[in-house]
Scaffold this motif. Structure first.
Motif, PDB file in Angstrom:
ATOM      1  N   ASN A 195       0.795  -1.220   0.000  1.00  0.00           N
ATOM      2  CA  ASN A 195       0.000   0.000   0.000  1.00  0.00           C
ATOM      3  C   ASN A 195       0.829   1.273   0.000  1.00  0.00           C
ATOM      4  O   ASN A 195       0.626   2.160  -0.828  1.00  0.00           O
ATOM      5  CB  ASN A 195      -0.944  -0.016   1.211  1.00  0.00           C
ATOM      6  CG  ASN A 195      -2.042   1.026   1.075  1.00  0.00           C
ATOM      7  OD1 ASN A 195      -2.627   1.165   0.006  1.00  0.00           O
ATOM      8  ND2 ASN A 195      -2.326   1.734   2.150  1.00  0.00           N
ATOM      9  N   ALA A 196       1.779   1.387   0.907  1.00  0.00           N
ATOM     10  CA  ALA A 196       2.555   2.629   1.028  1.00  0.00           C
ATOM     11  C   ALA A 196       3.401   2.862  -0.220  1.00  0.00           C
ATOM     12  O   ALA A 196       3.484   3.982  -0.745  1.00  0.00           O
ATOM     13  CB  ALA A 196       3.444   2.564   2.267  1.00  0.00           C
ATOM     14  N   GLN A 197       4.054   1.785  -0.696  1.00  0.00           N
ATOM     15  CA  GLN A 197       4.889   1.921  -1.889  1.00  0.00           C
ATOM     16  C   GLN A 197       4.041   2.191  -3.136  1.00  0.00           C
ATOM     17  O   GLN A 197       4.446   2.947  -4.021  1.00  0.00           O
ATOM     18  CB  GLN A 197       5.731   0.650  -2.102  1.00  0.00           C
ATOM     19  CG  GLN A 197       6.773   0.404  -1.023  1.00  0.00           C
ATOM     20  CD  GLN A 197       6.208  -0.345   0.171  1.00  0.00           C
ATOM     21  OE1 GLN A 197       4.987  -0.531   0.285  1.00  0.00           O
ATOM     22  NE2 GLN A 197       7.096  -0.775   1.073  1.00  0.00           N
ATOM     23  N   TYR A 198       2.858   1.582  -3.188  1.00  0.00           N
ATOM     24  CA  TYR A 198       1.964   1.800  -4.333  1.00  0.00           C
ATOM     25  C   TYR A 198       1.543   3.265  -4.401  1.00  0.00           C
ATOM     26  O   TYR A 198       1.507   3.857  -5.491  1.00  0.00           O
ATOM     27  CB  TYR A 198       0.735   0.898  -4.209  1.00  0.00           C
ATOM     28  CG  TYR A 198      -0.201   0.978  -5.400  1.00  0.00           C
ATOM     29  CD1 TYR A 198       0.089   0.323  -6.595  1.00  0.00           C
ATOM     30  CD2 TYR A 198      -1.379   1.716  -5.319  1.00  0.00           C
ATOM     31  CE1 TYR A 198      -0.770   0.403  -7.679  1.00  0.00           C
ATOM     32  CE2 TYR A 198      -2.246   1.803  -6.404  1.00  0.00           C
ATOM     33  CZ  TYR A 198      -1.940   1.134  -7.588  1.00  0.00           C
ATOM     34  OH  TYR A 198      -2.778   1.220  -8.659  1.00  0.00           O
ATOM     35  N   LEU A 199       1.252   3.851  -3.258  1.00  0.00           N
ATOM     36  CA  LEU A 199       0.865   5.259  -3.213  1.00  0.00           C
ATOM     37  C   LEU A 199       1.990   6.141  -3.766  1.00  0.00           C
ATOM     38  O   LEU A 199       1.754   7.010  -4.613  1.00  0.00           O
ATOM     39  CB  LEU A 199       0.526   5.674  -1.774  1.00  0.00           C
ATOM     40  CG  LEU A 199       0.304   7.172  -1.528  1.00  0.00           C
ATOM     41  CD1 LEU A 199      -0.860   7.695  -2.360  1.00  0.00           C
ATOM     42  CD2 LEU A 199       0.052   7.438  -0.042  1.00  0.00           C
ATOM     43  N   ARG A 200       3.203   5.909  -3.287  1.00  0.00           N
ATOM     44  CA  ARG A 200       4.337   6.729  -3.763  1.00  0.00           C
ATOM     45  C   ARG A 200       4.578   6.502  -5.261  1.00  0.00           C
ATOM     46  O   ARG A 200       4.856   7.435  -6.010  1.00  0.00           O
ATOM     47  CB  ARG A 200       5.604   6.400  -2.964  1.00  0.00           C
ATOM     48  CG  ARG A 200       5.557   6.863  -1.522  1.00  0.00           C
ATOM     49  CD  ARG A 200       6.901   6.669  -0.851  1.00  0.00           C
ATOM     50  NE  ARG A 200       7.919   7.528  -1.441  1.00  0.00           N
ATOM     51  CZ  ARG A 200       9.228   7.391  -1.210  1.00  0.00           C
ATOM     52  NH1 ARG A 200       9.671   6.394  -0.429  1.00  0.00           N
ATOM     53  NH2 ARG A 200      10.098   8.204  -1.763  1.00  0.00           N
ATOM     54  N   ALA A 201       4.451   5.250  -5.705  1.00  0.00           N
ATOM     55  CA  ALA A 201       4.670   4.938  -7.122  1.00  0.00           C
ATOM     56  C   ALA A 201       3.646   5.657  -7.992  1.00  0.00           C
ATOM     57  O   ALA A 201       3.983   6.193  -9.060  1.00  0.00           O
ATOM     58  CB  ALA A 201       4.587   3.431  -7.346  1.00  0.00           C
ATOM     59  N   GLN A 202       2.386   5.684  -7.546  1.00  0.00           N
ATOM     60  CA  GLN A 202       1.343   6.356  -8.329  1.00  0.00           C
ATOM     61  C   GLN A 202       1.628   7.851  -8.466  1.00  0.00           C
ATOM     62  O   GLN A 202       1.387   8.447  -9.508  1.00  0.00           O
ATOM     63  CB  GLN A 202      -0.025   6.143  -7.669  1.00  0.00           C
ATOM     64  CG  GLN A 202      -0.537   4.713  -7.725  1.00  0.00           C
ATOM     65  CD  GLN A 202      -0.651   4.201  -9.154  1.00  0.00           C
ATOM     66  OE1 GLN A 202      -1.375   4.746  -9.968  1.00  0.00           O
ATOM     67  NE2 GLN A 202       0.086   3.142  -9.455  1.00  0.00           N
ATOM     68  N   ARG A 203       2.174   8.445  -7.398  1.00  0.00           N
ATOM     69  CA  ARG A 203       2.481   9.878  -7.461  1.00  0.00           C
ATOM     70  C   ARG A 203       3.591  10.142  -8.473  1.00  0.00           C
ATOM     71  O   ARG A 203       3.550  11.131  -9.209  1.00  0.00           O
ATOM     72  CB  ARG A 203       2.876  10.380  -6.071  1.00  0.00           C
ATOM     73  CG  ARG A 203       1.664  10.492  -5.145  1.00  0.00           C
ATOM     74  CD  ARG A 203       2.026  10.542  -3.689  1.00  0.00           C
ATOM     75  NE  ARG A 203       2.924  11.658  -3.402  1.00  0.00           N
ATOM     76  CZ  ARG A 203       3.595  11.781  -2.241  1.00  0.00           C
ATOM     77  NH1 ARG A 203       3.465  10.862  -1.309  1.00  0.00           N
ATOM     78  NH2 ARG A 203       4.370  12.823  -2.042  1.00  0.00           N
ATOM     79  N   TYR A 204       4.583   9.270  -8.533  1.00  0.00           N
ATOM     80  CA  TYR A 204       5.625   9.433  -9.552  1.00  0.00           C
ATOM     81  C   TYR A 204       5.077   9.155 -10.951  1.00  0.00           C
ATOM     82  O   TYR A 204       5.423   9.831 -11.922  1.00  0.00           O
ATOM     83  CB  TYR A 204       6.792   8.474  -9.260  1.00  0.00           C
ATOM     84  CG  TYR A 204       7.718   8.942  -8.164  1.00  0.00           C
ATOM     85  CD1 TYR A 204       8.490  10.098  -8.326  1.00  0.00           C
ATOM     86  CD2 TYR A 204       7.831   8.230  -6.968  1.00  0.00           C
ATOM     87  CE1 TYR A 204       9.334  10.530  -7.313  1.00  0.00           C
ATOM     88  CE2 TYR A 204       8.663   8.658  -5.955  1.00  0.00           C
ATOM     89  CZ  TYR A 204       9.422   9.810  -6.126  1.00  0.00           C
ATOM     90  OH  TYR A 204      10.260  10.245  -5.136  1.00  0.00           O
ATOM     91  N   LEU A 205       4.205   8.149 -11.035  1.00  0.00           N
ATOM     92  CA  LEU A 205       3.648   7.792 -12.345  1.00  0.00           C
ATOM     93  C   LEU A 205       2.812   8.926 -12.935  1.00  0.00           C
ATOM     94  O   LEU A 205       2.801   9.117 -14.159  1.00  0.00           O
ATOM     95  CB  LEU A 205       2.781   6.528 -12.227  1.00  0.00           C
ATOM     96  CG  LEU A 205       3.540   5.205 -12.207  1.00  0.00           C
ATOM     97  CD1 LEU A 205       2.619   4.062 -11.811  1.00  0.00           C
ATOM     98  CD2 LEU A 205       4.175   4.927 -13.563  1.00  0.00           C
ATOM     99  N   ILE A 206       2.139   9.686 -12.080  1.00  0.00           N
ATOM    100  CA  ILE A 206       1.343  10.812 -12.584  1.00  0.00           C
ATOM    101  C   ILE A 206       2.219  11.751 -13.400  1.00  0.00           C
ATOM    102  O   ILE A 206       1.848  12.181 -14.506  1.00  0.00           O
ATOM    103  CB  ILE A 206       0.673  11.566 -11.418  1.00  0.00           C
ATOM    104  CG1 ILE A 206      -0.478  10.731 -10.851  1.00  0.00           C
ATOM    105  CG2 ILE A 206       0.138  12.921 -11.885  1.00  0.00           C
ATOM    106  CD1 ILE A 206      -1.077  11.301  -9.568  1.00  0.00           C
ATOM    107  N   GLY A 214      -3.441  10.542   4.091  1.00  0.00           N
ATOM    108  CA  GLY A 214      -2.060  10.092   4.250  1.00  0.00           C
ATOM    109  C   GLY A 214      -1.029  10.988   3.594  1.00  0.00           C
ATOM    110  O   GLY A 214       0.181  10.693   3.674  1.00  0.00           O
ATOM    111  N   ILE A 215      -1.447  12.035   2.924  1.00  0.00           N
ATOM    112  CA  ILE A 215      -0.501  12.955   2.276  1.00  0.00           C
ATOM    113  C   ILE A 215      -0.849  14.383   2.665  1.00  0.00           C
ATOM    114  O   ILE A 215      -1.946  14.673   3.137  1.00  0.00           O
ATOM    115  CB  ILE A 215      -0.505  12.792   0.742  1.00  0.00           C
ATOM    116  CG1 ILE A 215      -1.914  12.971   0.180  1.00  0.00           C
ATOM    117  CG2 ILE A 215       0.056  11.448   0.336  1.00  0.00           C
ATOM    118  CD1 ILE A 215      -1.981  12.854  -1.333  1.00  0.00           C
ATOM    119  N   SER A 216       0.094  15.271   2.461  1.00  0.00           N
ATOM    120  CA  SER A 216      -0.082  16.651   2.911  1.00  0.00           C
ATOM    121  C   SER A 216      -1.113  17.392   2.062  1.00  0.00           C
ATOM    122  O   SER A 216      -1.430  16.990   0.940  1.00  0.00           O
ATOM    123  CB  SER A 216       1.254  17.398   2.846  1.00  0.00           C
ATOM    124  OG  SER A 216       1.624  17.597   1.492  1.00  0.00           O
TER     125      SER A 216
END
Length: 769
Positions: free
Chosen positions: A39-50, A76-78
């Motif tokens: 979950n945590a890594q998927y969230l960060r990956a999606q932000r880079y993928l955008i 979970g994000i600012s």
């Protein structure tokens, strides 16, 4: 030996390292390997993928990733990260033309503590413009603060461009003058527009001073300088235009793309006899021609439009230099790309080859000027809101009482848009119900039918195509039967009108079983038609990118602002646009009575202004409706009167030239007739008899040869036609049902249930027997 399983953390870290190395595709592959299980890594990956998806213009993927984050992980994000994702999501909605979704997401970003809210205002304004909510857009653009000079100037440039499109010349001058950062390209853009507007308002010395200064700047964009060349040429400043061209060529140092651009612009004003009267100017021009021809690149022949433009421009240069055989060779075999242009100049070259040397110079310039006047008439007949461009007649009307704008603040009330855009941006086509069903498409039968331009042989006016000849035959030496034999040429038209709910047209058109007032009126928005009056005219429709926008390649690093939308028009007809729809411009008809010389242009009727104001005001106060309707009618009438006077002036020049051409071409009368027949063909089917004036008709028109592969025929239905690309439903604003078509209302409701297209019953009283 078992291989160690790579963790999601390691995949993520490797993707980040690839991003730093600018290996975006490899990074994308890494990030996409991470699943929602991590979950945590998927969230960060999606932000880079955008960010990667935006770079690749994969808008659907941006939307999927952004919506997932916003729906599942906002906590979970600012706040700042949420706002940035919302912004990018809104830009992606915009890019796939989901304007309302874009507005909703941009409006969800709150101004308080948002570091890039001025950028939000700008893109939200762009979305409002697309939704024709102009006042909201203006309000937002005026709120962009001066905290970021770049964004302030960007907002003012966009507002100024909007004023140009809307015909608000005085407001445009005021806005462009407020752009003040002299170190940025936006300042130069504003100054160029100011120069253009000063010319339109007869402030010639101011215009020249501004534009000459830009043209001499070493760091000025070369294509900006070429725009200045076009402005100089349009205002008869040929010395300044030639000098600017020479400066561009010297700076370009043989760059083939720049030379090509100079060539196309140069040809526009080389074909002016005034340029050749001045000996020093003649020498400079000859030098430029030889310079360009010597190293002009040969375009890829798969890119048909560019190859054609190259051949046509070179042929014109040879024509000007009296190399008629070379010109003729270049004009041949271009019909597949632009039949009418090529044929006109081919006949011109052939005619000049038959004229004696003592007459050739005079008739050459008359023939070239003749074709130029035809183009000017065509431009004036263009229904202006077909394009993301401005209408000079509208601007000129707004600048009639020019007064230099002061330095006082610019206020929202300065931008009341009850003007030209609200006058002509919807056009009706009368049709049978069955035809309308086919154009919309039935779920049972699959794809809808394409809109057709029919052969002029099928129209109802028995004088169709002969009125122009009859009129000119009375005014000059042109044979009144000049258009009787058009055997080599094929002309196709699509008929529209400014009158959306006309009882007379319901009675005449779209009749079911020959019963009057039994059809429908399909009301099209202006984006169904072409949008560029120069690159895409009667004789050369080209492919248009409906999604005329792209993301900037770089961020504004100084302000740490996410990428914001910029706009571009792609009108090249090459292989890069093979999947784009071909669109045709829309032109108002000229109504003439050959017996009396009466001339008028198609326009809206006064009654439609009252009807429109009653609908928009949602009021029963007749005095209020009358006041607004009369004000709009008065403004609209001024613009149409200016257009009519311009057409009359151009027709008078045409008459003079025709007489001179026949006089100088007396020994080649058959060739002169042949040239006249093709030269006037563009106007032939835009001129109708005054008896049909009530129809207030506009037309899409396509002139071609019978070998054109676009031509289709249906012998059973006795029809010959060409098809328009693009969906009819996507461009419909509404449907009016005639008194005899009311029973079709529920059928249209079913077909259009997934759209917001309005279905209205005609207000016209009519009793069926």
């Amino acid at each position: 030996m078992m291989m160690k399983k790579i963790s999601a953390d390691e995949i993520l870290q490797r993707g980040i390292e690839l991003m730093k190395e600018k290996k975006f595709e490899e990074a994308k592959n890494k990030f996409e390997r991470i699943t929602q299980c991590d979950n945590a890594q998927y969230l960060r990956a999606q932000r880079y993928l955008i960010g990667i998806y935006i770079r690749n213009e994969q808008w659907i993927e941006v939307i999927k990733a952004s919506e997932w984050i916003l729906e599942n992980h906002c906590s979970g994000i600012s706040k700042e990260e949420v706002e940035e994702i919302q912004f990018k999501l809104g830009c992606s909605y915009f890019s796939i033309e989901r304007w309302k979704d874009a507005v909703d997401i941009f409006r969800s970003i709150k101004e308080h503590d948002c570091k890039f809210y001025d950028a939000v205002r700008i893109v939200l304004a762009n979305a409002y413009i697309k939704l024709n909510q102009t006042q909201e857009a203006v309000g937002l653009l005026l709120q962009v603060s001066g905290d970021s000079q770049w964004l302030f100037d960007d907002a003012r440039n966009r507002l100024g461009s909007l004023c140009l499109q809307k015909g608000l010349g005085m407001q445009a001058i005021k806005v462009f003058k407020s752009v003040s950062n002299t170190d940025h390209i936006l300042y130069r853009s504003a100054r160029m527009n100011l120069g253009f507007l000063y010319f339109r308002s007869n402030q010639k010395s101011k215009a020249i001073k501004i534009l000459q200064k830009i043209s001499k700047e070493n760091d000025a964009d070369i294509f900006d300088k070429l725009y200045i060349v076009a402005i100089f040429e349009d205002n008869g400043l040929y010395k300044e235009a030639v000098q600017c061209c020479e400066d561009v060529l010297n700076a370009a140092k043989g760059d083939s793309d720049i030379c090509a651009a100079v060539k196309y612009i140069l040809v526009e004003f080389l074909a002016k006899r005034e340029v050749w009267k001045d000996e020093s100017l003649r020498q400079k021009v000859n030098g430029l021609i030889e310079n360009i021809i010597s190293f002009m690149p040969q375009f890829d022949k798969d890119e048909a439009f560019l190859h054609h433009a190259n051949q046509l421009a070179t042929g014109k240069m040879h024509l000007i230099n009296n190399n008629f055989t070379k010109a003729e060779d270049l004009f041949k075999n271009q019909e597949n790309v632009s039949y009418h242009d090529s044929t006109c100049f081919l006949e011109l070259a052939r005619l000049l080859g038959k004229i004696g040397p003592e007459k050739v110079e005079g008739i050459k310039w008359n023939l070239i000027e003749f074709l130029g006047i035809i183009d000017k008439i065509e431009d004036k007949l263009l229904c202006a809101q077909n394009m993301n461009c401005y209408d000079n007649d509208v601007l000129d009307a707004s600048l009639e009482n020019f007064k230099e704008a002061g330095s006082e603040d610019i206020k929202l009330e300065d931008f009341e848009f009850a003007e030209y855009h609200g006058y002509e941006y919807k056009f009706a086509h009368y049709s049978r119900c069955e035809t309308a069903f086919k154009l919309i498409g039935k779920p049972q039968t699959g794809s809808p039918s394409a809109f057709r331009l029919g052969s002029v042989g099928n129209v109802n006016d028995p004088k169709e195509g002969v009125v122009l000849g009859q009129y000119l035959g009375k005014c000059c030496k042109l044979a009144s039967d000049i258009f009787i034999d058009n055997e080599p040429y094929a002309t196709f038209v699509g008929c529209f009108t400014f009158n959306h709910d006309s009882l007379n047209q319901f009675r005449l058109y779209g009749k079911e079983n020959n019963q009057e007032a039994s059809g429908v009126s399909l009301v099209f928005l202006s984006d169904f038609f072409g949008r560029d009056n120069r690159a895409m005219h009667i004789n050369n429709p080209v492919r248009v990118d409906d999604q005329d926008h792209k993301l900037k390649d770089e961020d504004d690093e100084a302000n740490e602002i996410p990428k914001i939308l910029e706009f571009s028009m792609n009108t090249r007809g090459d292989k890069a646009n093979a999947d784009k729809p071909i669109k045709y411009n829309l032109y108002r008809c000229i109504y003439i009575d050959p017996e009396t010389g009466y001339l008028s242009l198609a326009r809206r009727d006064k009654a439609t202004f009252y009807q429109e104001c009653a609908n928009s005001m949602n009021s029963e106060n007749l005095d209020s409706i009358r006041e607004m309707a009369e004000a709009r009618w008065e403004n609209y009438s001024k613009i149409i009167e200016r257009k009519e006077n311009g057409i009359r002036d151009l027709m008078e020049k045409l008459v003079r030239l025709i007489d001179e051409i026949y006089e100088d071409g007396a020994n080649a009368k058959e060739s002169v007739n042949k040239f006249m027949r093709i030269g006037l063909l563009k106007l032939q089917y835009l001129v109708k008899h005054a008896a049909y004036q009530e129809e207030q008709e506009c037309r899409m028109i396509y002139v071609t040869g019978w070998k054109d592969e676009k031509i289709r025929s249906d012998y059973k239905l006795k029809t010959i036609y060409v098809e328009c690309d693009g969906s009819v439903v996507e461009h419909l604003d509404g449907i009016y049902l005639s008194p005899g078509a009311k029973d079709a209302k529920d059928h249209f409701r079913v077909l259009l249930r997934d759209t917001e297209i309005k279905i209205r019953e005609s207000r016209n009283p009519f009793r069926h027997r």
